[in-house]
Design an enzyme around this catalytic site. Structure first.
Site, short mmCIF file in Angstrom:
data_model
loop_
_atom_site.label_atom_id
_atom_site.label_comp_id
_atom_site.label_asym_id
_atom_site.label_seq_id
_atom_site.Cartn_x
_atom_site.Cartn_y
_atom_site.Cartn_z
N THR A 1 -6.73 -9.11 0.19
CA THR A 1 -5.55 -8.23 0.98
C THR A 1 -5.33 -8.48 2.18
O THR A 1 -4.60 -7.67 2.78
CB THR A 1 -5.85 -6.81 0.65
OG1 THR A 1 -7.13 -6.61 1.42
CG2 THR A 1 -5.84 -6.34 -0.79
N LYS B 1 1.52 3.81 5.27
CA LYS B 1 0.98 3.21 4.27
C LYS B 1 -0.45 3.88 3.81
O LYS B 1 -1.15 3.79 4.72
CB LYS B 1 0.56 1.56 4.74
CG LYS B 1 2.00 0.86 5.39
CD LYS B 1 1.80 -0.29 5.67
CE LYS B 1 1.26 -0.42 7.09
NZ LYS B 1 0.85 -1.37 7.72
N GLY C 1 -3.33 -9.48 5.42
CA GLY C 1 -2.08 -9.74 5.79
C GLY C 1 -1.13 -8.74 5.17
O GLY C 1 0.04 -8.95 5.09
N THR C 2 -1.57 -7.70 4.35
CA THR C 2 -0.59 -6.95 3.51
C THR C 2 0.45 -6.30 4.48
O THR C 2 1.58 -6.11 4.19
CB THR C 2 -1.30 -5.84 2.62
OG1 THR C 2 -2.17 -5.11 3.37
CG2 THR C 2 -2.09 -6.31 1.50
N GLY C 3 -0.12 -5.86 5.64
CA GLY C 3 0.71 -4.84 6.30
C GLY C 3 1.55 -5.83 7.00
O GLY C 3 3.09 -5.40 7.15
N CYS C 4 1.51 -7.09 7.45
CA CYS C 4 2.52 -7.79 8.01
C CYS C 4 3.50 -8.47 6.97
O CYS C 4 4.62 -8.29 7.51
CB CYS C 4 1.65 -9.18 8.58
SG CYS C 4 0.16 -8.97 9.79
N1 LIG Z 1 -5.34 -3.16 -3.42
C1 LIG Z 1 -4.04 -3.09 -3.25
N2 LIG Z 1 -3.16 -2.87 -4.62
C2 LIG Z 1 -1.75 -2.81 -4.42
N3 LIG Z 1 -1.16 -2.59 -3.20
C3 LIG Z 1 -1.89 -2.65 -2.07
C4 LIG Z 1 -3.54 -2.71 -2.09
N4 LIG Z 1 -3.66 -2.60 -0.89
C5 LIG Z 1 -2.77 -2.21 -0.10
N5 LIG Z 1 -1.59 -2.22 -0.62
C6 LIG Z 1 -0.40 -2.00 -0.40
O1 LIG Z 1 -0.04 -2.84 0.59
C7 LIG Z 1 0.86 -2.50 1.83
C8 LIG Z 1 0.14 -2.45 3.18
O2 LIG Z 1 -0.63 -1.33 3.24
P1 LIG Z 1 -2.10 -1.43 4.10
O3 LIG Z 1 -2.42 0.06 4.22
O4 LIG Z 1 -2.99 -2.43 3.41
O5 LIG Z 1 -1.73 -1.84 5.33
P2 LIG Z 1 -2.34 -2.48 6.56
O6 LIG Z 1 -3.74 -1.94 6.81
O7 LIG Z 1 -1.46 -2.34 7.82
O8 LIG Z 1 -2.56 -3.89 6.19
P3 LIG Z 1 -3.09 -5.21 7.10
O9 LIG Z 1 -4.09 -5.78 6.17
O10 LIG Z 1 -2.11 -6.37 7.34
O11 LIG Z 1 -3.65 -4.54 8.38
C9 LIG Z 1 1.17 -0.89 1.23
O12 LIG Z 1 2.28 -0.86 0.71
C10 LIG Z 1 -0.04 -0.54 0.58
O13 LIG Z 1 0.15 0.55 -0.32
C1 LIG Z 2 -2.66 -12.06 14.37
C2 LIG Z 2 -2.69 -10.91 13.44
N1 LIG Z 2 -1.91 -9.92 13.41
C3 LIG Z 2 -2.27 -8.87 12.41
C4 LIG Z 2 -3.18 -8.90 11.68
C5 LIG Z 2 -3.56 -7.53 10.77
O1 LIG Z 2 -3.84 -7.95 9.48
P1 LIG Z 2 -5.12 -7.83 8.82
O2 LIG Z 2 -5.10 -6.10 8.89
O3 LIG Z 2 -4.77 -7.88 7.31
O4 LIG Z 2 -6.45 -8.44 9.28
C6 LIG Z 2 -4.30 -9.80 11.84
N2 LIG Z 2 -5.43 -9.73 11.27
N3 LIG Z 2 -4.07 -10.99 12.82
#
Ligand SMILES: Nc1ncnc2c1ncn2[C@@H]1O[C@H](COP(=O)(O)OP(=O)(O)OP(=O)(O)O)[C@@H](O)[C@H]1O
Ligand SMILES: Cc1ncc(COP(=O)(O)O)c(N)n1
Length: 263
Positions: free
Chosen positions: A204, A173, A206-209
Site C-alpha cells: 500500500t 482518510k 503511496g495510497t495517500g499520494c
Molecule cells: N488495505 C486497504 N484496502 C483498501 N483501501 C485502503 C487500504 N489502505 C488504505 N486504503 C485507502 O487508501 C486511501 C489512502 O489512505 P491512507 O490512510 O492509507 O493514506 P496515507 O496513510 O496518507 O497513505 P500513504 O501511504 O501514501 O501515506 C484511503 O482512501 C484509504 O481508505
Molecule cells: C516523497 C514521498 N512523498 C510521500 C510519501 C508518503 O507515502 P507513504 O506513506 O506511502 O510512504 C513518501 N513515502 N515519499
C-alpha cells in the site's frame, strides 16, 4: 482539451509514492501531469534512506515556469519538508486561480519523517487555509490537531478539528483503522462517507499520494469535490487491490491496474 494538473511534492526513487505516484495517477486518469520537485528522497520498499530539500528559489522557479506559460486546472501538494517550503508553496497557491488538493504529508508508511516538526504550525496557519480539499491520514490529524481517532464515529470530530484551520473541504482518510477502508469527506454542512472493502494487501505504499492526485485530476476535469473524491476512491481501491510485491518490504499500489484489466 486535456486538463493540466501540477504536483508539488517530493521524489520517491522507488517510484511508489511522491512525484512518481502522482504523475502515474495523472496519466492513468487522462490528464497532463506536471511537477514541482520540493525534495529528493533515496527511498525503496524498506524505507527512506535519505532526504534532501531543494532551495526555496528552485521550488518557486519550477512553479512559475509551469503556471505562467502552460497554466494549471488543479494543483496537488505532498511532501513539503520544511516551514520555509510550506510557506512559499502556500503563497504560490494563494496566487493561483485553480483548486488545490493539500495532502499534508508528515510521516512515511515506514515511520520516516518527511516534514520538520517546526513546519507544523505553517501547515496549520498558512497551507490549510488555501486548500480546496485537505486529505490528512489519522497520524497527520493527530499531529496537526491533537485529535486521536480510534473508531469510525471519531472521524467526525477529526474533520471538525481540521476544518477549523480553513480548508473548504476535508477528507479524513481512515485507511489506518481496522475493518473497511472508510474515509469521511465534509465541508462542515454536507457529509459523504466513502466505504470500500479493505484489501488484505500489504503493498500500500503511496495510497495517500495516489488518492490526492486522483482527486486533483477529477477537479481539473470540472467535477465537483464530492464527484472527484468518489471517483478517486474507486481508482485507489482498485490500485490497492492490484498492488504488487516489489523489493523486500511494502510494495506500491498498481497505478496501471485499469490498463492491465482492459488488456
Ligand atoms: N488495505 C486497504 N484496502 C483498501 N483501501 C485502503 C487500504 N489502505 C488504505 N486504503 C485507502 O487508501 C486511501 C489512502 O489512505 P491512507 O490512510 O492509507 O493514506 P496515507 O496513510 O496518507 O497513505 P500513504 O501511504 O501514501 O501515506 C484511503 O482512501 C484509504 O481508505
Ligand atoms: C516523497 C514521498 N512523498 C510521500 C510519501 C508518503 O507515502 P507513504 O506513506 O506511502 O510512504 C513518501 N513515502 N515519499
Amino acid at each position: 482539451m486535456i486538463p493540466n494538473v501540477l504536483t508539488v511534492a517530493g521524489s520517491d526513487s522507488g517510484g511508489g509514492a511522491g512525484i512518481q505516484a502522482d504523475l502515474k495517477t495523472m496519466l492513468a486518469l487522462g490528464v497532463h501531469g506536471m511537477s514541482v520537485v520540493t525534495a529528493v528522497t533515496a527511498q525503496n520498499s524498506l524505507g527512506v534512506q535519505g532526504a534532501w530539500e531543494l532551495p526555496v528559489e528552485a521550488v518557486r522557479a519550477q512553479y512559475r515556469s509551469v503556471v505562467d506559460d502552460i497554466g494549471v486546472q488543479a494543483v496537488k501538494t505532498g511532501m513539503l519538508a520544511s516551514a520555509e517550503l510550506v510557506e512559499a508553496v502556500a503563497e504560490l497557491l494563494a496566487g493561483t486561480d485553480a483548486p488545490a488538493v493539500v495532502d499534508p504529508v508528515g510521516v512515511s508508511k515506514h515511520g520516516d519523517s518527511l516534514l520538520a516538526a517546526s513546519a507544523l504550525d505553517s501547515v496549520r496557519t498558512r497551507l490549510l487555509p488555501v486548500a480546496t480539499v485537505a486529505t490528512p491520514n489519522l497520524d497527520e490529524v493527530a499531529q496537526l490537531t491533537g485529535v486521536r481517532v480510534e473508531s469510525e464515529e471519531e472521524l467526525r470530530r477529526a474533520a471538525a478539528a481540521v476544518l477549523a484551520y480553513g480548508p473548504r473541504w476535508v477528507l479524513i482518510k481512515g485507511g489506518h483503522l481496522p475493518g473497511d477502508a472508510v474515509d469521511l469527506l465534509t465541508d462542515g454542512s454536507e457529509e459523504h462517507w466513502l466505504r470500500a472493502p479493505r484489501h488484505d494487501n500489504r503493498h500500500t505504499h503511496g495510497t495517500g499520494c495516489t488518492l490526492a492526485s486522483a482527486i486533483a485530476s477529477g477537479l481539473a476535469k470540472g467535477r465537483s469535490v464530492p464527484e472527484a473524491v468518489t471517483a478517486a476512491k474507486q481508482y485507489v481501491t482498485g490500485a490497492v487491490a492490484a498492488g504488487f510485491a516489489l523489493g523486500g518490504g511494502i510494495g506500491p499500489v498498481d497505478h496501471g491496474w485499469r490498463f492491465r484489466a482492459g488488456a
